[in-house]
Design a protein around this motif. Structure first.
Motif, PDB file in Angstrom:
ATOM      1  N   LEU A 148      69.777  66.993  28.944  1.00 12.20           N
ATOM      2  CA  LEU A 148      69.698  68.203  29.765  1.00 12.20           C
ATOM      3  C   LEU A 148      70.730  69.203  29.261  1.00 12.20           C
ATOM      4  CD1 LEU A 148      69.558  66.737  33.418  1.00 12.20           C
ATOM      5  CD2 LEU A 148      67.643  67.450  31.976  1.00 12.20           C
ATOM      6  N   ASP A 149      70.560  70.458  29.650  1.00 11.74           N
ATOM      7  CA  ASP A 149      71.512  71.489  29.218  1.00 11.74           C
ATOM      8  C   ASP A 149      72.951  71.150  29.624  1.00 11.74           C
ATOM      9  OD1 ASP A 149      69.484  72.884  28.083  1.00 11.74           O
ATOM     10  OD2 ASP A 149      69.533  74.583  29.478  1.00 11.74           O
ATOM     11  N   CYS A 150      73.119  70.580  30.835  1.00  6.87           N
ATOM     12  CA  CYS A 150      74.492  70.284  31.293  1.00  6.87           C
ATOM     13  C   CYS A 150      75.143  69.242  30.385  1.00  6.87           C
ATOM     14  CB  CYS A 150      74.512  69.857  32.760  1.00  6.87           C
ATOM     15  SG  CYS A 150      73.595  68.366  33.136  1.00  6.87           S
ATOM     16  N   THR A 151      74.354  68.326  29.858  1.00  3.35           N
ATOM     17  CA  THR A 151      74.888  67.313  28.943  1.00  3.35           C
ATOM     18  C   THR A 151      75.182  67.936  27.580  1.00  3.35           C
ATOM     19  OG1 THR A 151      73.690  65.557  30.076  1.00  3.35           O
ATOM     20  CG2 THR A 151      74.383  65.101  27.813  1.00  3.35           C
ATOM     21  N   ILE A 152      74.248  68.772  27.103  1.00  2.00           N
ATOM     22  CA  ILE A 152      74.458  69.445  25.812  1.00  2.00           C
ATOM     23  C   ILE A 152      75.757  70.250  25.867  1.00  2.00           C
ATOM     24  CG2 ILE A 152      73.551  71.180  24.200  1.00  2.00           C
ATOM     25  CD1 ILE A 152      70.703  70.381  25.141  1.00  2.00           C
ATOM     26  N   GLU A 153      75.928  70.986  26.955  1.00  2.00           N
ATOM     27  CA  GLU A 153      77.143  71.807  27.081  1.00  2.00           C
ATOM     28  C   GLU A 153      78.398  70.939  27.059  1.00  2.00           C
ATOM     29  OE1 GLU A 153      77.257  74.706  30.306  1.00  2.00           O
ATOM     30  OE2 GLU A 153      79.418  74.479  30.390  1.00  2.00           O
ATOM     31  N   ALA A 154      78.376  69.832  27.826  1.00  3.51           N
ATOM     32  CA  ALA A 154      79.561  68.960  27.885  1.00  3.51           C
ATOM     33  C   ALA A 154      79.890  68.400  26.503  1.00  3.51           C
ATOM     34  CB  ALA A 154      79.319  67.821  28.875  1.00  3.51           C
ATOM     35  N   ARG A 155      78.861  67.989  25.773  1.00  2.00           N
ATOM     36  CA  ARG A 155      79.111  67.385  24.449  1.00  2.00           C
ATOM     37  C   ARG A 155      79.589  68.424  23.436  1.00  2.00           C
ATOM     38  NH1 ARG A 155      79.847  62.723  26.758  1.00  2.00           N
ATOM     39  NH2 ARG A 155      78.051  61.331  26.887  1.00  2.00           N
ATOM     40  N   VAL A 156      79.031  69.623  23.491  1.00  3.79           N
ATOM     41  CA  VAL A 156      79.460  70.677  22.557  1.00  3.79           C
ATOM     42  C   VAL A 156      80.924  71.042  22.824  1.00  3.79           C
ATOM     43  CG1 VAL A 156      79.145  73.100  21.875  1.00  3.79           C
ATOM     44  CG2 VAL A 156      77.153  71.615  22.138  1.00  3.79           C
ATOM     45  N   LEU A 157      81.266  71.230  24.099  1.00  2.00           N
ATOM     46  CA  LEU A 157      82.644  71.605  24.432  1.00  2.00           C
ATOM     47  C   LEU A 157      83.625  70.523  24.015  1.00  2.00           C
ATOM     48  CD1 LEU A 157      82.280  73.283  27.971  1.00  2.00           C
ATOM     49  CD2 LEU A 157      82.260  74.349  25.715  1.00  2.00           C
ATOM     50  N   THR A 158      83.241  69.254  24.239  1.00  2.77           N
ATOM     51  CA  THR A 158      84.144  68.158  23.863  1.00  2.77           C
ATOM     52  C   THR A 158      84.290  68.064  22.341  1.00  2.77           C
ATOM     53  OG1 THR A 158      83.486  66.955  25.847  1.00  2.77           O
ATOM     54  CG2 THR A 158      84.591  65.681  24.140  1.00  2.77           C
ATOM     55  N   ALA A 159      83.175  68.205  21.629  1.00  4.92           N
ATOM     56  CA  ALA A 159      83.229  68.116  20.158  1.00  4.92           C
ATOM     57  C   ALA A 159      84.112  69.224  19.593  1.00  4.92           C
ATOM     58  CB  ALA A 159      81.815  68.204  19.574  1.00  4.92           C
ATOM     59  N   ILE A 160      83.974  70.432  20.139  1.00  6.93           N
ATOM     60  CA  ILE A 160      84.807  71.545  19.649  1.00  6.93           C
ATOM     61  C   ILE A 160      86.279  71.275  19.955  1.00  6.93           C
ATOM     62  CG2 ILE A 160      85.359  74.000  19.985  1.00  6.93           C
ATOM     63  CD1 ILE A 160      82.337  74.515  20.286  1.00  6.93           C
ATOM     64  N   ALA A 161      86.548  70.809  21.178  1.00  8.16           N
ATOM     65  CA  ALA A 161      87.947  70.509  21.547  1.00  8.16           C
ATOM     66  C   ALA A 161      88.529  69.434  20.630  1.00  8.16           C
ATOM     67  CB  ALA A 161      88.006  70.058  22.999  1.00  8.16           C
ATOM     68  N   ARG A 162      87.693  68.491  20.243  1.00  5.30           N
ATOM     69  CA  ARG A 162      88.172  67.396  19.387  1.00  5.30           C
ATOM     70  C   ARG A 162      88.340  67.814  17.923  1.00  5.30           C
ATOM     71  NH1 ARG A 162      84.508  62.249  21.441  1.00  5.30           N
ATOM     72  NH2 ARG A 162      85.696  61.817  23.345  1.00  5.30           N
ATOM     73  N   SER A 163      87.762  68.938  17.567  1.00  7.49           N
ATOM     74  CA  SER A 163      87.807  69.323  16.153  1.00  7.49           C
ATOM     75  C   SER A 163      89.097  70.058  15.809  1.00  7.49           C
ATOM     76  CB  SER A 163      86.602  70.200  15.811  1.00  7.49           C
ATOM     77  OG  SER A 163      86.736  71.427  16.495  1.00  7.49           O
ATOM     78  N   LYS A 164      90.034  69.961  16.737  1.00  7.57           N
ATOM     79  CA  LYS A 164      91.355  70.564  16.530  1.00  7.57           C
ATOM     80  C   LYS A 164      91.232  72.046  16.225  1.00  7.57           C
ATOM     81  CE  LYS A 164      92.807  66.224  14.506  1.00  7.57           C
ATOM     82  NZ  LYS A 164      92.930  65.560  13.208  1.00  7.57           N
ATOM     83  N   VAL A 165      90.563  72.727  17.138  1.00  7.05           N
ATOM     84  CA  VAL A 165      90.440  74.175  17.005  1.00  7.05           C
ATOM     85  C   VAL A 165      91.832  74.785  17.016  1.00  7.05           C
ATOM     86  CG1 VAL A 165      89.630  76.244  18.190  1.00  7.05           C
ATOM     87  CG2 VAL A 165      88.210  74.212  18.136  1.00  7.05           C
ATOM     88  N   LYS A 166      92.085  75.715  16.132  1.00 12.00           N
ATOM     89  CA  LYS A 166      93.367  76.399  16.226  1.00 12.00           C
ATOM     90  C   LYS A 166      93.194  77.901  16.006  1.00 12.00           C
ATOM     91  CE  LYS A 166      95.488  76.310  11.674  1.00 12.00           C
ATOM     92  NZ  LYS A 166      96.383  75.628  10.762  1.00 12.00           N
ATOM     93  N   ALA A 167      94.013  78.647  16.684  1.00 12.99           N
ATOM     94  CA  ALA A 167      93.920  80.100  16.592  1.00 12.99           C
ATOM     95  C   ALA A 167      94.311  80.549  15.202  1.00 12.99           C
ATOM     96  CB  ALA A 167      94.829  80.738  17.622  1.00 12.99           C
ATOM     97  N   VAL A 168      93.577  81.575  14.673  1.00 13.58           N
ATOM     98  CA  VAL A 168      93.937  82.085  13.338  1.00 13.58           C
ATOM     99  C   VAL A 168      94.580  83.455  13.460  1.00 13.58           C
ATOM    100  CG1 VAL A 168      92.294  80.808  11.949  1.00 13.58           C
ATOM    101  CG2 VAL A 168      91.543  82.898  13.093  1.00 13.58           C
TER     102      VAL A 168
END
Lengths: 92, 297
Positions: A72-92
């Motif tokens: 479902l969309d709510c699951t897709i959103e949760a997984r995308v947000l978690t994957a991005i958070a885990r990818s060590k996003v850093k400000a440029v």
């Protein structure tokens, strides 16, 4: 924001989606590869949904691999947000 | 009438399929678990998923979340992510002090204010899973007006007691008795522990019958199959429902007449009898045995 590592979230179980995000070359934007059993019915919606989520997170120059198992969309959103958070996003 | 919590069903917090379908089994409460059923490496994923699911899926029952203990590295982050989705209830595992309840109460109050939720709208319950916690059961129940229930978590509790679970359940008799007493003294509900062997219906029925006789309001369950059996045990008989209706009618009539003394068939009816009758009617309505507003809203 830029992705500096690979981040993954989700599973290949039914109703889930496995999202993997990783850095892409500068200027390449959001590259999405989607696998889904409902790609003919909902492929365009899922692609737009994931790309919008990435944009909302301020992420660019990223490859997103999405292996959908009927989430479902709510699951897709949760997984995308978690994957991005885990990818060590850093400000440029 | 108070909210019924006969079956409180645990649902693993990182499983989208189970989470999205949790509402169909008619549990009085679903408990989305981000504690023991979620690997440490998946805590972040589970709390985000639980947040999204609560915000999106409309459940026909109470929605609770079992967070990690507040002293672990995960408990406060669980609350930070999940509270904005407005669960109905937060369940604290391994409760040992009133202070822990007060800390969570404060965090919930802040979240309610920040998100524009009515103050006190998010309730709390705690599970006793250690001897130390059992010694503080009453203080834990009384630590916050948000507290609505006290549960027993038997597996950890028995490990702490250095014993194991038996078919007759005598090893849990002391804890169950104390939890009932503490919960009743504090005016909250008492919820029994899970019965883990989902293939042993006979033992589940025996245990549930026993805890109902002891006075428990309900039981935590881990499999939807157990819910129907549990409701059958908690169902009042037709004779009990009939008597309860007559008690409540006599009480209402006496109130209308401002009469201080109430009698039914020559027997005096006092407040405990009325309370018991209301409870019976609550169960009957929840099961559809009698018409009227469900107490399970």
């Amino acid at each position: 924001m830029t992705i500096v590592g690979t981040g993954q979230a989700g599973t290949l179980e039914s109703s889930d989606i496995l999202i993997t995000v990783s850095p892409a070359e500068s200027g390449s934007g959001i590259i999405l590869q989607l696998i889904s059993p409902v790609i003919k019915q909902y492929g365009r919606h899922i692609e737009e949904f994931i790309k919008n989520l990435a944009r909302e997170q301020g992420v660019s120059d990223v490859t997103i691999h999405a292996n959908d198992r009927g989430a479902l969309d709510c699951t897709i959103e949760a997984r995308v947000l978690t994957a991005i958070a885990r990818s060590k996003v850093k400000a440029v | 009438m108070e909210k019924l919590r006969r079956a409180m069903m645990f649902v693993p917090g990182n499983n989208p399929g189970m989470l999205q379908n949790a509402g169909i089994y008619k549990a009085d409460t679903v408990i989305f678990d981000v504690e023991d059923s979620v690997l440490i490496s998946e805590k972040d994923a589970a709390r985000q998923l639980v947040h999204n699911v609560i915000k999106t899926v409309k459940y026909p029952c109470e929605v609770a979340v079992r967070i990690n203990h507040i002293t672990t590295p995960y408990g406060k982050e669980d609350l930070a992510v999940i509270l904005p989705a407005k669960p109905d209830l937060i369940r604290l595992p391994k409760a040992e002090t009133a202070e822990e309840i007060k800390i969570i109460d404060e965090i919930i109050s802040e979240a309610e204010e920040k998100n524009g939720f009515a103050h006190g709208s998010i309730k709390m319950m705690a599970a006793i899973e250690t001897a130390k916690g059992l010694m503080k059961a009453y203080e834990i129940c009384s630590a916050s007006p948000r507290m609505v229930a006290l549960a027993l978590g038997a597996e950890d509790f028995l490990a702490d007691l250095k014993t194991t679970r038996s078919a007759h359940g005598s090893e849990l008799f002391g804890a169950r008795s104390q939890i009932i007493l503490a919960a009743r003294a504090a005016g909250v509900q008492a919820i029994d522990t899970v019965f883990s062997n989902v293939n042993d219906d006979e033992a589940f029925i025996a245990e549930t019958t026993r805890i109902k006789e002891m006075g428990f309001d309900g039981k935590s369950v881990i499999n939807p199959r157990q819910i129907k059996m549990l409701y059958k045990i908690f169902a009042p008989t037709e004779k009990e429902i009939d008597l309860a209706e007559r008690v409540l009618a006599a009480y209402a009539e006496a109130q209308a007449k401002n009469s201080g003394v109430i009698a039914l068939n020559g027997k005096m009816i006092d407040v405990p009898v009325v309370t018991r009758a209301e409870r019976v009617i609550g169960y009957a309505r929840a099961l559809g045995l009698r018409k009227g507003g469900s107490t399970n809203d």
